[in-house]
Design a protein around this motif. Sequence first.
Motif, PDB file in Angstrom:
ATOM      1  N   UNK A   2       0.837  -1.193   0.000  1.00 13.31           N
ATOM      2  CA  UNK A   2       0.000   0.000   0.000  1.00 13.31           C
ATOM      3  C   UNK A   2       0.876   1.249   0.000  1.00 13.31           C
ATOM      4  N   UNK A   3       1.550   1.487  -1.102  1.00 12.79           N
ATOM      5  CA  UNK A   3       2.514   2.585  -1.158  1.00 12.79           C
ATOM      6  C   UNK A   3       1.852   3.950  -1.100  1.00 12.79           C
ATOM      7  N   UNK A   4       0.580   4.044  -1.508  1.00 10.87           N
ATOM      8  CA  UNK A   4      -0.105   5.338  -1.531  1.00 10.87           C
ATOM      9  C   UNK A   4      -0.919   5.591  -0.264  1.00 10.87           C
ATOM     10  N   UNK A   5      -0.892   4.664   0.673  1.00  3.99           N
ATOM     11  CA  UNK A   5      -1.733   4.784   1.869  1.00  3.99           C
ATOM     12  C   UNK A   5      -1.068   5.657   2.922  1.00  3.99           C
ATOM     13  N   UNK A   6      -1.904   6.256   3.756  1.00  5.78           N
ATOM     14  CA  UNK A   6      -1.386   6.936   4.937  1.00  5.78           C
ATOM     15  C   UNK A   6      -0.838   5.880   5.898  1.00  5.78           C
ATOM     16  N   UNK A   7       0.036   6.272   6.813  1.00  3.18           N
ATOM     17  CA  UNK A   7       0.527   5.272   7.771  1.00  3.18           C
ATOM     18  C   UNK A   7      -0.600   4.682   8.610  1.00  3.18           C
ATOM     19  N   UNK A   8      -1.642   5.476   8.867  1.00  2.00           N
ATOM     20  CA  UNK A   8      -2.758   4.978   9.678  1.00  2.00           C
ATOM     21  C   UNK A   8      -3.515   3.869   8.947  1.00  2.00           C
ATOM     22  N   UNK A   9      -3.806   4.077   7.657  1.00  4.36           N
ATOM     23  CA  UNK A   9      -4.554   3.049   6.941  1.00  4.36           C
ATOM     24  C   UNK A   9      -3.699   1.805   6.721  1.00  4.36           C
ATOM     25  N   UNK A  10      -2.427   1.992   6.391  1.00  3.91           N
ATOM     26  CA  UNK A  10      -1.579   0.816   6.180  1.00  3.91           C
ATOM     27  C   UNK A  10      -1.428   0.019   7.469  1.00  3.91           C
ATOM     28  N   UNK A  11      -1.293   0.710   8.594  1.00  4.44           N
ATOM     29  CA  UNK A  11      -1.194   0.008   9.869  1.00  4.44           C
ATOM     30  C   UNK A  11      -2.482  -0.755  10.160  1.00  4.44           C
ATOM     31  N   UNK A  12      -3.623  -0.128   9.869  1.00  2.00           N
ATOM     32  CA  UNK A  12      -4.905  -0.810  10.050  1.00  2.00           C
ATOM     33  C   UNK A  12      -4.964  -2.074   9.196  1.00  2.00           C
ATOM     34  N   UNK A  13      -4.614  -1.957   7.918  1.00  2.00           N
ATOM     35  CA  UNK A  13      -4.675  -3.110   7.019  1.00  2.00           C
ATOM     36  C   UNK A  13      -3.753  -4.231   7.483  1.00  2.00           C
ATOM     37  N   UNK A  14      -2.611  -3.871   8.067  1.00  2.00           N
ATOM     38  CA  UNK A  14      -1.681  -4.894   8.539  1.00  2.00           C
ATOM     39  C   UNK A  14      -2.170  -5.558   9.822  1.00  2.00           C
ATOM     40  N   UNK A  15      -2.971  -4.848  10.593  1.00  2.00           N
ATOM     41  CA  UNK A  15      -3.459  -5.402  11.860  1.00  2.00           C
ATOM     42  C   UNK A  15      -4.710  -6.260  11.703  1.00  2.00           C
ATOM     43  N   UNK A  16      -5.488  -6.049  10.643  1.00  2.00           N
ATOM     44  CA  UNK A  16      -6.802  -6.695  10.571  1.00  2.00           C
ATOM     45  C   UNK A  16      -6.821  -7.921   9.667  1.00  2.00           C
ATOM     46  N   UNK A  17      -5.663  -8.385   9.230  1.00  2.00           N
ATOM     47  CA  UNK A  17      -5.675  -9.603   8.414  1.00  2.00           C
ATOM     48  C   UNK A  17      -6.437 -10.689   9.154  1.00  2.00           C
TER      49      UNK A  17
END
Length: 407
Positions: A2-17
């Motif tokens: 997720x190169x275009x994501x904010x750090x908040x959204x990328x962190x969310x995506x990594x936590x909710x797998x």
Amino acid sequence: MLTEATPEFELLARCVRPDGAVATGERLDAVLARDPDWDRVLELGRRHGVTPLLNRGVQELDASEAGIGVPERVRSALTERTRSTAMRNIRSASELRELLEAFEARGVRALPFKGPVLEAFAHGEIGMRAYGDLDVLVPREDVTAAVDVLEAAGYEWVDAPRLDDAAILGGPFTKPLVAEYELQRDRANVEVRWRIGDADQPFAPDVETCWERRETVAVAGYDVPALAPEDRLRMLAFHGTKHKWHLLKWACDFVAALAATDVDWPDLLAEARRHGDERRLLIGAALIDRLFDVSVPDAVRSRVEADSRADRLAAAAVEELCAERTTRPERRDRVAYTARATDSVGDSLRTVLYHSRLHPGLSEYRLVPLPGALHPIYYLVLPLRLLAERSPFSLGEARDEGPIDRV
């Protein structure tokens, strides 16, 4: 990635797998180095309906000694919201059991297809998925009896008093005037459906076939009829695509159901291809690959590469997720996305025509109530009504009774 994501959204995506494999390593370190705002992560989790998964991901990162530095107020909020979701879902599971027993006593073939059943199958425990409704699929001939059961149990109509079922469900040459019946009791909603999808763009197989292929899923210790695993995957791809995948929880549902299913991808894609919904499955597969780095089999990857439109539509959905839009996509955009996600030009055209204002709905019925067999008459008077409003091909938000679900 997720190169275009904010750090908040990328962190969310990594936590909710949903498979529990929270992504760690250099990429996580890079995200944390950007100093994400945890209050923002918490809000994004709430908005996307994945707070319980976020809570589990944070706990797993703590156990891995990743040193993510979550503020205590955020931890407390995650714990409390997850507990609240679990309590609400326990009540919903109990309510579903009561309804299914009442349906069975009345001879209604009722097939729950989201809510507690999806949570139990895909996520494995109560409280891991936020949902608001109990969705029940019944054959069209059982709709009246199903609604009778709900009314006898104290459920009331959400939008209007009950109308003539035979008329609302349409006639031999016309479509139903609504997509579902919605009733409520103590703020708990039940949606009775007689199809998944649209009249011209239906989710296949039909209700009867879904019922014949059903399996059972244990929900709070009680065996509940449910869609077959392959039908469930196709339904989730259909549902997510119809809504332009604008909530992260739908991607989580898809990847979790995929992880819980022993998928024969060649057979699944061949079946979907026969019924015109292969591209939706390919979009789902490409989407979870981009969001969660979930690898898909080579056979699926080759199909995605051969269908560049599926890959572009998945990329467009991920781009909008990363943009963190605060509003639901407009109906016009959702219909256009759904039309592009069909397997053929003919299906695309039928999708646009069906979602246009060329078809009568509850407005016409309330103006002039007609039995189902006489519904073709509405097509004669509809142009007069449209002339007083706007273009018949408008895809605006004016009609709530359209087939696109509420979130």
